[in-house]
Design an enzyme around this catalytic site. Structure first.
Site, PDB file in Angstrom:
ATOM      1  CG  HIS A 376      -2.119  -0.863   1.090  1.00 56.91           C
ATOM      2  ND1 HIS A 376      -3.294  -0.446   0.515  1.00 56.91           N
ATOM      3  CD2 HIS A 376      -2.314  -2.149   1.453  1.00 56.91           C
ATOM      4  CE1 HIS A 376      -4.172  -1.441   0.547  1.00 56.91           C
ATOM      5  NE2 HIS A 376      -3.594  -2.493   1.102  1.00 56.91           N
ATOM      6  CE  LYS A 567      -7.767  13.369  -0.465  1.00 58.15           C
ATOM      7  NZ  LYS A 567      -7.732  12.065  -1.136  1.00 58.15           N
ATOM      8  CE  LYS A 573      -4.206  10.592   2.675  1.00 54.46           C
ATOM      9  NZ  LYS A 573      -4.901   9.902   1.572  1.00 54.46           N
ATOM     10  CB  THR A 675     -10.778   4.205  -2.207  1.00 49.85           C
ATOM     11  OG1 THR A 675     -10.549   4.567  -0.839  1.00 49.85           O
ATOM     12  CG2 THR A 675      -9.980   2.966  -2.557  1.00 49.85           C
ATOM     13  CE  LYS A 679     -14.441   5.756  -0.233  1.00 48.34           C
ATOM     14  NZ  LYS A 679     -13.866   6.208   1.062  1.00 48.34           N
TER      15      LYS A 679
HETATM   16  C1  LIG Z   1     -12.656   6.419   1.465  1.00 43.68           C
HETATM   17  C2  LIG Z   1     -12.280   6.850   2.815  1.00 43.68           C
HETATM   18  C3  LIG Z   1     -10.951   7.149   3.100  1.00 43.68           C
HETATM   19  C4  LIG Z   1      -9.861   7.115   2.047  1.00 43.68           C
HETATM   20  O1  LIG Z   1      -9.861   8.329   1.346  1.00 43.68           O
HETATM   21  P1  LIG Z   1      -8.649   8.733   0.365  1.00 43.68           P
HETATM   22  O2  LIG Z   1      -9.120  10.012  -0.237  1.00 43.68           O
HETATM   23  O3  LIG Z   1      -8.544   7.647  -0.640  1.00 43.68           O
HETATM   24  O4  LIG Z   1      -7.449   8.892   1.204  1.00 43.68           O
HETATM   25  C5  LIG Z   1     -10.635   7.548   4.381  1.00 43.68           C
HETATM   26  N1  LIG Z   1     -11.564   7.648   5.339  1.00 43.68           N
HETATM   27  C6  LIG Z   1     -12.872   7.383   5.095  1.00 43.68           C
HETATM   28  C7  LIG Z   1     -13.864   7.532   6.196  1.00 43.68           C
HETATM   29  C8  LIG Z   1     -13.267   6.969   3.834  1.00 43.68           C
HETATM   30  O5  LIG Z   1     -14.553   6.688   3.611  1.00 43.68           O
END
Ligand SMILES: *Cc1c(COP(=O)(O)O)cnc(C)c1O
Length: 833
Positions: A376, A567, A573, A675, A679
């Site tokens: 990862h 995030k 980030k 991810t 979404k």
């Molecule tokens: C999807 C998700 C993440 C991951 O988000 P990234 O933008 O990919 O870092 C982290 N926390 C929650 C609660 C999520 O639903």
């Protein structure tokens, strides 16, 4: 766009239940709920609280899911099927009531049943505390994969730790993050079932004595170890529209009774109880650092505890039908989610050598055919390593086994590259630099038959940068499995109005075959469809505006552009890059009050690791700027900044359907996949992103015209660092950038707290700005201007948003899991009648 489409209530029923499952009558479901209220909760209807209704509704659906669980496990056993075991230290599941109702095909029925009782399901479901046994993306991926495995009828079991305290609850006090414990199951949870009969005993600590058998062969024995009990708690995982119910088995640590008794008898009652409490601390708390855990003993103990319990349980199940160890890899595939469970490789070796007395070669063959590893991260500080003294103290026998694995590896390397000491140093599981340590990633690659990255670029970088030597030795082991998300949670559940609109146009098949969303393309330019799509976005924004008013005390207009950056808080980030642009925009608005740009709401949500000081300073910085901007009468509604506290799955489900813009602005080469990006795109948000992780594949899928890409590529980042990046030069050369940084760290934003943001400025300038925020600043600002421009043309924007939803079907976790099943696990579906 002309006539506004009729608004669809977000709480409207879906109108389409999965017909494959036996339909149940509203009356029946209502009777069951009332039954549980009386018999499980011991309550009269008149005194029932919302939580009571939540609980008895949960019990009602649980009853039905258990019946299918029994049927599923019976089917798997009867067929003596291969199973896949997913080992993960984290599962970020969120709330389960609505998901379980949807997957069991009972959502509409239950909504009607509760309505007859005068109860609103959507109010009731807000009572549920998120199951937050994970930090971020890695734990959420595990949860999405469990949903897909069950939905695809794949025989699989997840294993993890039943943390008493999940990820901390976050609150802001004067703009600072304050952490509170998350005792999520304080009063129990209906989603877990304790299975004491499957309790496992595992050993830890102690020492190894070298003994020899009659022929003089060494037989090391592990002595003086401490015994710990693992008590399993099972969470059923119901597939969507199918009979399959798999489960997630989470281990709770308990002190072994024999151990207690001994100390009790010696008269040390208080000591015995203290010892017992210490043992039980193994499953007490989730470590809150996303990506880094720096050599904490309890963390290693947690990893071994859950891995050892899980392997014993896997072997017990295998033995019910098999006896010859050579069949083990034909019946058992084990996927390890990052290196956290990598100690499983040494543990299975130990069981096979010491307990089963298999010869080394045969044991090693079984182990490598069984395990597969998902990487990862490429970031060196996030690669797990354990100091050797610590490792040897906690797991003395495992350290010996790792030495032997390493000795054989070094022989292999020597044979392949004679006299290449550098190569040996690079590949060794034992790192000899600054004090010896055990490199878990090396162990994971050596001890498995598959190493996969989580996005195309990331998997390439694993081969080229992280493990070039292992790749040269075993090219066939390396592969890519781009991450995915479950459409059931992130569209059907989180955005029911959009799900219904899609159903009306293309039917319900997309929920199990997300590529079918492509059929929506035909209406991308259709005014009526654009209106309907954007009306739903507008409704979702109104709902989010209510949350923002309640949580932040800030009024935002749903007509503004909602720009979302959600995030974990991490320098890579680059939430601070976003903030620098906000400051630039703020100043431009002050300097030029007639500046014609669409009103914008910048929405943040993020938790910082409690010990990550700079991340916490960035939170304080964003909150401080928000306080000023939101109360500046000169700006009015044209710019708002809000930071929603306590980011978690249930909050993400509120924010994502309301997003116009998705911020995915990590430094190229740092975000393995992401991810959150998937979404948001699925819900019709346009990405502002760097060419990093899965952003690249999202761009390829949605098309360059429907995404805003900016900034340096991986190659450019590397070249710049090689040349010698000096952030102060960029600061000196760009007046806007200079002003933004100077302004941020002036008293203007933090009156009465001079210098509190200085560490941020320091890290950007004197600290060298490792993540190159200053170098990408100008490109980012220019890109954001384009976003503002594009938002003016509402029809074009609607088209782009629709095309995002229509074209990201590839990023379904069903697709990802199908690839894992066929390429790595050799696992076939087994439908359950
Ligand atoms: C999807 C998700 C993440 C991951 O988000 P990234 O933008 O990919 O870092 C982290 N926390 C929650 C609660 C999520 O639903």
């Amino acid at each position: 766009m002309s006539t506004p489409a009729a608004p669809i209530s977000p709480d409207a029923s879906l109108g389409l239940e999965c017909q494959k499952l036996a339909p149940e009558s509203v009356a029946e479901v209502r009777r069951e709920i009332e039954h549980h209220l009386a018999t499980t909760l011991g309550r009269h209807k008149q005194n029932a609280t919302r939580r009571d209704w939540w609980l008895c509704t949960a019990h009602m659906v649980r009853d039905r899911i258990y019946k299918r669980l029994i049927q599923t496990q019976a089917t798997h056993s009867a067929h003596n099927t291969k199973r896949m075991y997913y080992l993960s230290l984290e599962y970020l599941i969120g709330r389960m009531l609505i998901s379980n109702l949807i997957n069991a095909g009972l959502l509409d029925t239950t909504q009607s049943a509760l309505a007859e009782l005068g109860i609103d399901l959507w109010e009731v479901c807000e009572e549920e505390v998120d199951m937050g046994l994970g930090n971020g993306g890695l734990g959420r991926l595990a949860a999405c994969y469990l949903d897909s495995l069950a939905t695809l009828d794949l025989p699989a079991i997840g294993y993890g730790i039943n943390y008493e305290f999940g990820l901390f609850r976050q609150e802001f006090v004067n703009g600072y993050q304050v952490e509170h414990p998350d005792e999520w199951a304080r009063y129990g949870t209906p989603w877990q079932l304790c299975r004491p009969d499957y309790t496992q005993t595992v050993r830890i600590y102690g020492y190894v004595e070298d003994r020899f058998d009659a022929c003089g062969n060494p037989h090391p024995v592990w002595l003086g170890a401490k015994e710990v009990l693992g008590v399993p708690y099972d969470v059923p995982i119901a597939g969507y529209g199918t009979g399959t119910v798999n489960f997630l088995r989470l281990w709770s640590a308990r002190a072994s009774e024999e151990f207690d008794l001994q100390v009790f008898n010696e008269g040390g009652y208080v000591e015995a109880v203290r010892e017992k409490a210490m043992t039980e601390s193994f499953s007490k708390v989730l470590y809150p650092n996303d990506r880094t855990e720096n050599g904490k003993e309890l963390r290693l103990v947690q990893q071994y505890f859950f891995v050892a319990c899980s392997l014993r349980d896997i072997i017990r199940r295998w033995r019910r039908s098999e006896a010859d160890w050579d069949t083990f890899p034909d019946k058992v595939a084990i996927q390890i989610n990052d290196t956290h469970p990598a100690i499983a490789i040494a543990e299975l070796m130990r069981v096979l050598l010491d307990e089963e007395e298999l010869p080394w070669g045969r044991a090693w063959d079984i182990v490598t055919r069984t395990f597969a590893y998902t990487n990862h991260t490429l970031m060196p500080e996030a690669l797990e390593r354990w100091g050797m003294p610590l490792f040897g103290r906690v797991l003395p026998r495992h350290l010996q086994i790792i030495f032997e694995i390493n000795a054989q590896l070094m022989q292999r390397v020597l044979a392949h590259w004679p006299n290449d000491l550098d190569r040996m140093r690079e590949m060794s599981i034992i790192d000899e630099r600054d004090g010896k340590s055990v490199r878990m990633a090396n162990l994971a690659v050596v001890g498995s038959h598959s190493t996969n990255g989580v996005a195309a670029i990331h998997s390439e970088l694993i081969k080229e940068r992280l493990f070039p030597d292992f790749y040269a030795l075993w090219p066939e082991r390396f592969n890519n499995k781009t991450n995915g998300i479950t459409p059931r949670l992130w569209l059907l559940n989180a955005n029911r109005p959009l799900a219904r609109l899609i159903d009306e146009r293309i039917g319900h098949g997309w929920t199990r075959d997300l590529q079918r969303l492509g059929e929506l393309e035909q209406w991308a330019d259709d005014a009526a469809f654009q209106n309907a799509f954007m009306a739903i976005k507008r409704t979702n924004k109104e709902r989010l505006a209510e949350v923002i008013a309640r949580e932040c005390g800030v009024t935002v207009s749903p007509d503004a552009l909602f720009d979302v950056h959600i995030k974990r808080l991490h320098e890579y980030k680059r939430q601070h890059l976003n903030l620098l642009h906000i400051l630039t925009l703020y100043r431009r608005l002050l300097n030029n009050p007639s500046l014609d740009i669409p009103p914008r709401v910048f929405i943040f949500a993020a938790k910082a690791a409690p010990g990550y000081e700079l991340a916490k300073t960035i939170i304080k910085a964003i909150n401080s700027v928000a306080m000023r901007v939101n109360n500046d009468p000169r700006i009015g509604d044209r710019l708002k900044v809000v930071f929603l506290p306590n980011y978690r799955v249930s909050l993400a489900m509120r924010i994502i359907p309301a997003a116009d813009v998705s911020e995915q602005i990590s430094t190229a080469g740092t975000e393995a996949s992401g991810t959150g990006n998937m979404k948001l795109a699925l819900n019709g948000a346009l990405t502002v992103g760097t060419l990093d992780g899965a952003n690249i594949e999202i761009r390829d899928a949605v098309g360059e015209d429907n995404i805003f890409i900016f900034g340096m590529t991986v190659e450019e980042v590397e070249a710049l660092r090689k040349r010698g990046y000096r952030s102060t030069d960029w600061y000196a050369a760009d007046a806007n950038l200079r002003t933004a940084i100077d302004w941020l760290c002036s008293d203007y934003f933090t009156p009465g707290e001079p210098g509190v943001l200085a560490p941020l400025r320091h890290s950007l300038l004197e600290g060298g700005d490792y993540y190159l925020a200053l170098a990408d600043y100008a490109a980012y600002c220019a890109c954001q201007d384009q976003v503002g421009e594009a938002y003016r043309d509402r029809a074009q924007w609607a088209r782009k948003a629709i095309l995002n939803t229509a074209r990201v079907g590839y990023f379904s976790s069903d697709r990802a899991i199908r690839e894992y099943a066929s390429d790595i696990w050799q696992l076939d579906p087994l439908p359950v009648s």
